[in-house]
Design a protein around this motif. Structure first.
Motif, PDB file in Angstrom:
ATOM      1  N   PRO A   1       0.806  -1.232   0.000  1.00  9.96           N
ATOM      2  CA  PRO A   1       0.000   0.000   0.000  1.00  9.96           C
ATOM      3  C   PRO A   1       0.835   1.277   0.000  1.00  9.96           C
ATOM      4  CG  PRO A   1      -0.858  -1.562   1.612  1.00  9.96           C
ATOM      5  CD  PRO A   1       0.426  -2.140   1.078  1.00  9.96           C
ATOM      6  N   ARG A   2       2.061   1.224   0.501  1.00  8.36           N
ATOM      7  CA  ARG A   2       2.918   2.410   0.504  1.00  8.36           C
ATOM      8  C   ARG A   2       3.402   2.772  -0.903  1.00  8.36           C
ATOM      9  NH1 ARG A   2       6.765   0.036   5.041  1.00  8.36           N
ATOM     10  NH2 ARG A   2       6.259  -1.730   3.740  1.00  8.36           N
ATOM     11  N   SER A   3       3.174   1.890  -1.872  1.00 11.27           N
ATOM     12  CA  SER A   3       3.628   2.129  -3.246  1.00 11.27           C
ATOM     13  C   SER A   3       2.523   2.658  -4.151  1.00 11.27           C
ATOM     14  CB  SER A   3       4.194   0.825  -3.830  1.00 11.27           C
ATOM     15  OG  SER A   3       5.337   0.433  -3.116  1.00 11.27           O
ATOM     16  N   THR A   4       1.438   3.136  -3.586  1.00 10.76           N
ATOM     17  CA  THR A   4       0.321   3.637  -4.389  1.00 10.76           C
ATOM     18  C   THR A   4       0.773   4.715  -5.363  1.00 10.76           C
ATOM     19  OG1 THR A   4      -1.215   3.125  -2.619  1.00 10.76           O
ATOM     20  CG2 THR A   4      -1.963   4.720  -4.259  1.00 10.76           C
ATOM     21  N   GLU A   5       1.563   5.656  -4.899  1.00 16.59           N
ATOM     22  CA  GLU A   5       2.017   6.755  -5.758  1.00 16.59           C
ATOM     23  C   GLU A   5       2.923   6.234  -6.871  1.00 16.59           C
ATOM     24  OE1 GLU A   5       2.382  10.776  -7.089  1.00 16.59           O
ATOM     25  OE2 GLU A   5       0.894   9.651  -5.972  1.00 16.59           O
ATOM     26  N   ALA A   6       3.787   5.290  -6.559  1.00 13.85           N
ATOM     27  CA  ALA A   6       4.669   4.723  -7.586  1.00 13.85           C
ATOM     28  C   ALA A   6       3.845   4.020  -8.664  1.00 13.85           C
ATOM     29  CB  ALA A   6       5.658   3.745  -6.955  1.00 13.85           C
ATOM     30  N   ARG A   7       2.823   3.278  -8.266  1.00 15.91           N
ATOM     31  CA  ARG A   7       1.963   2.608  -9.252  1.00 15.91           C
ATOM     32  C   ARG A   7       1.256   3.632 -10.130  1.00 15.91           C
ATOM     33  NH1 ARG A   7       0.548  -0.365  -4.679  1.00 15.91           N
ATOM     34  NH2 ARG A   7      -1.492   0.612  -4.608  1.00 15.91           N
ATOM     35  N   ARG A   8       0.795   4.715  -9.529  1.00 14.54           N
ATOM     36  CA  ARG A   8       0.107   5.762 -10.296  1.00 14.54           C
ATOM     37  C   ARG A   8       1.059   6.379 -11.321  1.00 14.54           C
ATOM     38  NH1 ARG A   8      -0.159  10.751 -11.055  1.00 14.54           N
ATOM     39  NH2 ARG A   8       1.307  11.381  -9.449  1.00 14.54           N
ATOM     40  N   ILE A   9       2.267   6.687 -10.892  1.00 10.14           N
ATOM     41  CA  ILE A   9       3.238   7.306 -11.796  1.00 10.14           C
ATOM     42  C   ILE A   9       3.609   6.346 -12.927  1.00 10.14           C
ATOM     43  CG2 ILE A   9       5.625   8.145 -11.952  1.00 10.14           C
ATOM     44  CD1 ILE A   9       5.167   9.334  -9.110  1.00 10.14           C
ATOM     45  N   LEU A  10       3.816   5.084 -12.626  1.00  7.41           N
ATOM     46  CA  LEU A  10       4.164   4.113 -13.658  1.00  7.41           C
ATOM     47  C   LEU A  10       3.112   4.078 -14.765  1.00  7.41           C
ATOM     48  CD1 LEU A  10       5.625   1.108 -11.635  1.00  7.41           C
ATOM     49  CD2 LEU A  10       6.832   2.492 -13.320  1.00  7.41           C
ATOM     50  N   ARG A  11       1.839   4.197 -14.399  1.00  8.71           N
ATOM     51  CA  ARG A  11       0.761   4.169 -15.394  1.00  8.71           C
ATOM     52  C   ARG A  11       0.798   5.370 -16.328  1.00  8.71           C
ATOM     53  NH1 ARG A  11      -2.248   2.266 -10.888  1.00  8.71           N
ATOM     54  NH2 ARG A  11      -3.022   4.365 -10.529  1.00  8.71           N
ATOM     55  N   THR A  12       1.436   6.458 -15.908  1.00  9.87           N
ATOM     56  CA  THR A  12       1.468   7.672 -16.734  1.00  9.87           C
ATOM     57  C   THR A  12       2.643   7.689 -17.718  1.00  9.87           C
ATOM     58  OG1 THR A  12       2.823   8.979 -15.214  1.00  9.87           O
ATOM     59  CG2 THR A  12       0.430   8.988 -14.836  1.00  9.87           C
ATOM     60  N   LEU A  13       3.587   6.783 -17.572  1.00  9.68           N
ATOM     61  CA  LEU A  13       4.795   6.791 -18.390  1.00  9.68           C
ATOM     62  C   LEU A  13       4.568   6.088 -19.722  1.00  9.68           C
ATOM     63  CD1 LEU A  13       7.407   5.835 -15.642  1.00  9.68           C
ATOM     64  CD2 LEU A  13       6.837   8.129 -16.484  1.00  9.68           C
ATOM     65  N   ASP A  14       5.356   6.506 -20.729  1.00 10.82           N
ATOM     66  CA  ASP A  14       5.292   5.768 -22.000  1.00 10.82           C
ATOM     67  C   ASP A  14       5.907   4.388 -21.768  1.00 10.82           C
ATOM     68  OD1 ASP A  14       8.149   5.653 -22.619  1.00 10.82           O
ATOM     69  OD2 ASP A  14       8.015   7.725 -23.291  1.00 10.82           O
ATOM     70  N   ASP A  15       5.705   3.497 -22.723  1.00  8.42           N
ATOM     71  CA  ASP A  15       6.076   2.097 -22.561  1.00  8.42           C
ATOM     72  C   ASP A  15       7.557   1.915 -22.209  1.00  8.42           C
ATOM     73  OD1 ASP A  15       5.024  -0.549 -22.583  1.00  8.42           O
ATOM     74  OD2 ASP A  15       6.138  -0.910 -24.435  1.00  8.42           O
ATOM     75  N   THR A  16       8.452   2.575 -22.931  1.00 10.42           N
ATOM     76  CA  THR A  16       9.884   2.408 -22.682  1.00 10.42           C
ATOM     77  C   THR A  16      10.269   2.919 -21.301  1.00 10.42           C
ATOM     78  OG1 THR A  16      10.396   2.550 -25.041  1.00 10.42           O
ATOM     79  CG2 THR A  16      12.195   3.004 -23.510  1.00 10.42           C
ATOM     80  N   ASP A  17       9.791   4.105 -20.941  1.00  6.78           N
ATOM     81  CA  ASP A  17      10.116   4.646 -19.617  1.00  6.78           C
ATOM     82  C   ASP A  17       9.546   3.772 -18.500  1.00  6.78           C
ATOM     83  OD1 ASP A  17      11.597   6.762 -20.593  1.00  6.78           O
ATOM     84  OD2 ASP A  17       9.906   8.162 -20.576  1.00  6.78           O
ATOM     85  N   ARG A  18       8.344   3.224 -18.699  1.00  2.36           N
ATOM     86  CA  ARG A  18       7.749   2.340 -17.692  1.00  2.36           C
ATOM     87  C   ARG A  18       8.606   1.084 -17.526  1.00  2.36           C
ATOM     88  NH1 ARG A  18       3.131   2.003 -19.629  1.00  2.36           N
ATOM     89  NH2 ARG A  18       3.207  -0.017 -20.627  1.00  2.36           N
ATOM     90  N   MET A  19       9.078   0.528 -18.641  1.00  2.00           N
ATOM     91  CA  MET A  19       9.946  -0.657 -18.563  1.00  2.00           C
ATOM     92  C   MET A  19      11.229  -0.337 -17.793  1.00  2.00           C
ATOM     93  SD  MET A  19       9.450  -2.024 -22.488  1.00  2.00           S
ATOM     94  CE  MET A  19      10.854  -3.098 -22.477  1.00  2.00           C
ATOM     95  N   ILE A  20      11.852   0.795 -18.095  1.00  3.03           N
ATOM     96  CA  ILE A  20      13.098   1.182 -17.426  1.00  3.03           C
ATOM     97  C   ILE A  20      12.860   1.384 -15.929  1.00  3.03           C
ATOM     98  CG2 ILE A  20      14.824   3.032 -17.226  1.00  3.03           C
ATOM     99  CD1 ILE A  20      14.581   3.319 -20.320  1.00  3.03           C
ATOM    100  N   GLN A  21      11.784   2.055 -15.569  1.00  4.12           N
ATOM    101  CA  GLN A  21      11.494   2.304 -14.152  1.00  4.12           C
ATOM    102  C   GLN A  21      11.173   1.009 -13.413  1.00  4.12           C
ATOM    103  OE1 GLN A  21      11.979   5.180 -12.502  1.00  4.12           O
ATOM    104  NE2 GLN A  21      12.805   5.860 -14.456  1.00  4.12           N
ATOM    105  N   LEU A  22      10.373   0.140 -14.017  1.00  6.58           N
ATOM    106  CA  LEU A  22      10.026  -1.129 -13.376  1.00  6.58           C
ATOM    107  C   LEU A  22      11.279  -1.987 -13.175  1.00  6.58           C
ATOM    108  CD1 LEU A  22       7.868  -2.957 -12.237  1.00  6.58           C
ATOM    109  CD2 LEU A  22       7.376  -3.741 -14.557  1.00  6.58           C
ATOM    110  N   CYS A  23      12.146  -2.008 -14.184  1.00 12.67           N
ATOM    111  CA  CYS A  23      13.396  -2.760 -14.045  1.00 12.67           C
ATOM    112  C   CYS A  23      14.310  -2.124 -12.998  1.00 12.67           C
ATOM    113  CB  CYS A  23      14.091  -2.874 -15.396  1.00 12.67           C
ATOM    114  SG  CYS A  23      13.196  -3.955 -16.551  1.00 12.67           S
ATOM    115  N   GLY A  24      14.268  -0.801 -12.851  1.00 15.04           N
ATOM    116  CA  GLY A  24      15.026  -0.135 -11.796  1.00 15.04           C
ATOM    117  C   GLY A  24      14.547  -0.532 -10.411  1.00 15.04           C
TER     118      GLY A  24
END
Length: 167
Positions: free
Chosen positions: A55-78
Protein backbone atom coordinates in the motif's frame (compact mmCIF):
# COMPACT_ATOMS: atom_id res chain seq x y z
CA UNK A 1 10.17 -23.75 45.19
CA UNK A 2 11.20 -20.64 43.30
CA UNK A 3 14.43 -19.01 44.47
CA UNK A 4 14.78 -15.26 43.91
CA UNK A 5 17.87 -13.18 44.50
CA UNK A 6 17.27 -9.54 45.31
CA UNK A 7 19.96 -7.43 43.64
CA UNK A 8 20.90 -3.84 44.01
CA UNK A 9 20.87 -1.78 40.79
CA UNK A 10 24.69 -1.89 40.73
CA UNK A 11 24.75 -5.68 41.10
CA UNK A 12 22.14 -6.04 38.33
CA UNK A 13 24.12 -3.76 35.98
CA UNK A 14 27.29 -5.77 36.61
CA UNK A 15 25.68 -9.07 35.59
CA UNK A 16 26.68 -10.48 32.20
CA UNK A 17 23.92 -10.61 29.61
CA UNK A 18 22.40 -14.06 29.24
CA UNK A 19 23.10 -15.90 25.98
CA UNK A 20 20.32 -15.64 23.40
CA UNK A 21 17.66 -18.27 23.74
CA UNK A 22 17.64 -20.80 20.89
CA UNK A 23 13.93 -20.12 20.44
CA UNK A 24 14.66 -16.40 20.02
CA UNK A 25 17.56 -16.79 17.60
CA UNK A 26 17.01 -15.32 14.14
CA UNK A 27 16.81 -17.76 11.28
CA UNK A 28 19.84 -17.65 9.02
CA UNK A 29 19.47 -15.47 5.94
CA UNK A 30 18.79 -17.35 2.76
CA UNK A 31 21.87 -17.42 0.60
CA UNK A 32 21.70 -15.43 -2.58
CA UNK A 33 22.39 -17.34 -5.75
CA UNK A 34 26.08 -17.26 -6.65
CA UNK A 35 27.22 -15.37 -9.72
CA UNK A 36 27.41 -17.42 -12.90
CA UNK A 37 30.47 -17.74 -15.16
CA UNK A 38 29.77 -14.30 -16.63
CA UNK A 39 29.64 -12.73 -13.15
CA UNK A 40 25.88 -12.14 -13.32
CA UNK A 41 23.61 -13.04 -10.41
CA UNK A 42 20.37 -14.65 -11.65
CA UNK A 43 17.86 -14.65 -8.79
CA UNK A 44 15.10 -17.26 -8.95
CA UNK A 45 12.36 -14.96 -7.64
CA UNK A 46 11.32 -11.54 -8.92
CA UNK A 47 10.68 -8.95 -6.19
CA UNK A 48 9.29 -5.77 -7.79
CA UNK A 49 5.67 -7.00 -7.94
CA UNK A 50 5.55 -7.50 -4.16
CA UNK A 51 7.14 -4.08 -3.62
CA UNK A 52 4.59 -2.39 -5.87
CA UNK A 53 1.68 -4.31 -4.28
CA UNK A 54 2.51 -2.74 -0.91
CA UNK A 55 0.00 0.00 0.00
CA UNK A 56 2.92 2.41 0.50
CA UNK A 57 3.63 2.13 -3.25
CA UNK A 58 0.32 3.64 -4.39
CA UNK A 59 2.02 6.75 -5.76
CA UNK A 60 4.67 4.72 -7.59
CA UNK A 61 1.96 2.61 -9.25
CA UNK A 62 0.11 5.76 -10.30
CA UNK A 63 3.24 7.31 -11.80
CA UNK A 64 4.16 4.11 -13.66
CA UNK A 65 0.76 4.17 -15.39
CA UNK A 66 1.47 7.67 -16.73
CA UNK A 67 4.79 6.79 -18.39
CA UNK A 68 5.29 5.77 -22.00
CA UNK A 69 6.08 2.10 -22.56
CA UNK A 70 9.88 2.41 -22.68
CA UNK A 71 10.12 4.65 -19.62
CA UNK A 72 7.75 2.34 -17.69
CA UNK A 73 9.95 -0.66 -18.56
CA UNK A 74 13.10 1.18 -17.43
CA UNK A 75 11.49 2.30 -14.15
CA UNK A 76 10.03 -1.13 -13.38
CA UNK A 77 13.40 -2.76 -14.04
CA UNK A 78 15.03 -0.14 -11.80
CA UNK A 79 12.68 -1.12 -8.97
CA UNK A 80 13.57 -4.77 -9.56
CA UNK A 81 17.28 -3.84 -9.50
CA UNK A 82 16.99 -2.08 -6.13
CA UNK A 83 15.08 -5.00 -4.60
CA UNK A 84 17.46 -7.63 -5.98
CA UNK A 85 20.65 -5.81 -4.95
CA UNK A 86 19.34 -5.44 -1.40
CA UNK A 87 18.24 -9.09 -1.27
CA UNK A 88 21.70 -10.10 -2.53
CA UNK A 89 23.63 -7.96 -0.02
CA UNK A 90 21.62 -6.81 2.99
CA UNK A 91 24.23 -4.13 3.77
CA UNK A 92 23.30 -2.34 0.54
CA UNK A 93 20.14 -0.22 0.62
CA UNK A 94 19.62 1.07 -2.91
CA UNK A 95 17.22 4.00 -3.07
CA UNK A 96 17.80 5.10 -6.66
CA UNK A 97 18.89 3.57 -9.99
CA UNK A 98 20.08 5.44 -13.06
CA UNK A 99 19.90 2.95 -15.93
CA UNK A 100 21.80 5.16 -18.41
CA UNK A 101 24.63 6.43 -16.13
CA UNK A 102 27.57 5.52 -18.37
CA UNK A 103 25.94 3.86 -21.41
CA UNK A 104 22.68 3.96 -23.33
CA UNK A 105 20.00 1.50 -22.29
CA UNK A 106 19.27 -1.25 -24.80
CA UNK A 107 15.52 -1.63 -25.28
CA UNK A 108 13.95 -4.65 -26.94
CA UNK A 109 10.32 -5.64 -27.32
CA UNK A 110 10.09 -7.26 -23.88
CA UNK A 111 13.12 -6.13 -21.96
CA UNK A 112 15.99 -3.81 -21.36
CA UNK A 113 19.72 -4.20 -20.95
CA UNK A 114 21.57 -1.61 -18.90
CA UNK A 115 25.31 -2.16 -19.22
CA UNK A 116 26.16 1.24 -17.74
CA UNK A 117 23.69 1.58 -14.88
CA UNK A 118 24.40 2.82 -11.35
CA UNK A 119 22.62 2.62 -8.01
CA UNK A 120 22.82 4.77 -4.92
CA UNK A 121 23.16 3.26 -1.46
CA UNK A 122 23.87 5.50 1.49
CA UNK A 123 26.06 8.35 0.26
CA UNK A 124 27.70 6.38 -2.54
CA UNK A 125 26.99 5.38 -6.13
CA UNK A 126 27.95 1.93 -7.44
CA UNK A 127 28.30 0.62 -10.98
CA UNK A 128 25.60 -1.83 -12.01
CA UNK A 129 24.86 -3.94 -15.04
CA UNK A 130 21.49 -5.61 -15.46
CA UNK A 131 19.38 -7.49 -17.95
CA UNK A 132 15.62 -7.34 -17.32
CA UNK A 133 12.86 -9.28 -19.10
CA UNK A 134 9.21 -8.33 -18.78
CA UNK A 135 5.86 -9.97 -19.49
CA UNK A 136 4.30 -8.96 -22.84
CA UNK A 137 2.13 -6.32 -21.10
CA UNK A 138 5.33 -4.82 -19.57
CA UNK A 139 3.73 -4.71 -16.13
CA UNK A 140 5.70 -7.56 -14.55
CA UNK A 141 9.37 -8.51 -14.47
CA UNK A 142 9.76 -12.17 -15.46
CA UNK A 143 13.56 -12.58 -15.39
CA UNK A 144 16.42 -10.52 -14.04
CA UNK A 145 20.21 -10.80 -13.94
CA UNK A 146 22.67 -8.29 -12.49
CA UNK A 147 26.26 -7.60 -11.56
CA UNK A 148 27.33 -4.99 -9.02
CA UNK A 149 30.54 -3.15 -9.78
CA UNK A 150 32.81 -0.84 -7.84
CA UNK A 151 31.91 2.41 -6.15
CA UNK A 152 31.88 5.32 -8.58
CA UNK A 153 34.18 8.16 -7.46
CA UNK A 154 32.33 11.43 -6.68
CA UNK A 155 34.44 13.16 -9.33
CA UNK A 156 32.56 11.10 -11.96
CA UNK A 157 29.01 11.63 -10.66
CA UNK A 158 28.22 14.71 -12.72
CA UNK A 159 29.54 13.19 -15.95
CA UNK A 160 27.33 10.14 -15.36
CA UNK A 161 24.18 12.17 -14.53
CA UNK A 162 24.20 10.89 -10.95
CA UNK A 163 22.34 13.15 -8.52
CA UNK A 164 24.36 14.47 -5.61
CA UNK A 165 21.38 15.23 -3.37
CA UNK A 166 21.14 12.71 -0.55
CA UNK A 167 17.91 13.82 1.09
Amino acid sequence: PLVVDILTPAEFAAMPAPPPSPAMASPPEAEAPPPTDDGMVRPPMMLSAANLADPRSTEARRILRTLDDTDRMIQLCGIEAMEQVHAWRKALHPDRVVAYASAEVGVSRDGITADGAAFRSGHAWYALRFDCRLAPDHDTVTAFAFRVGKAIPPTQWEAQNLPTDFD
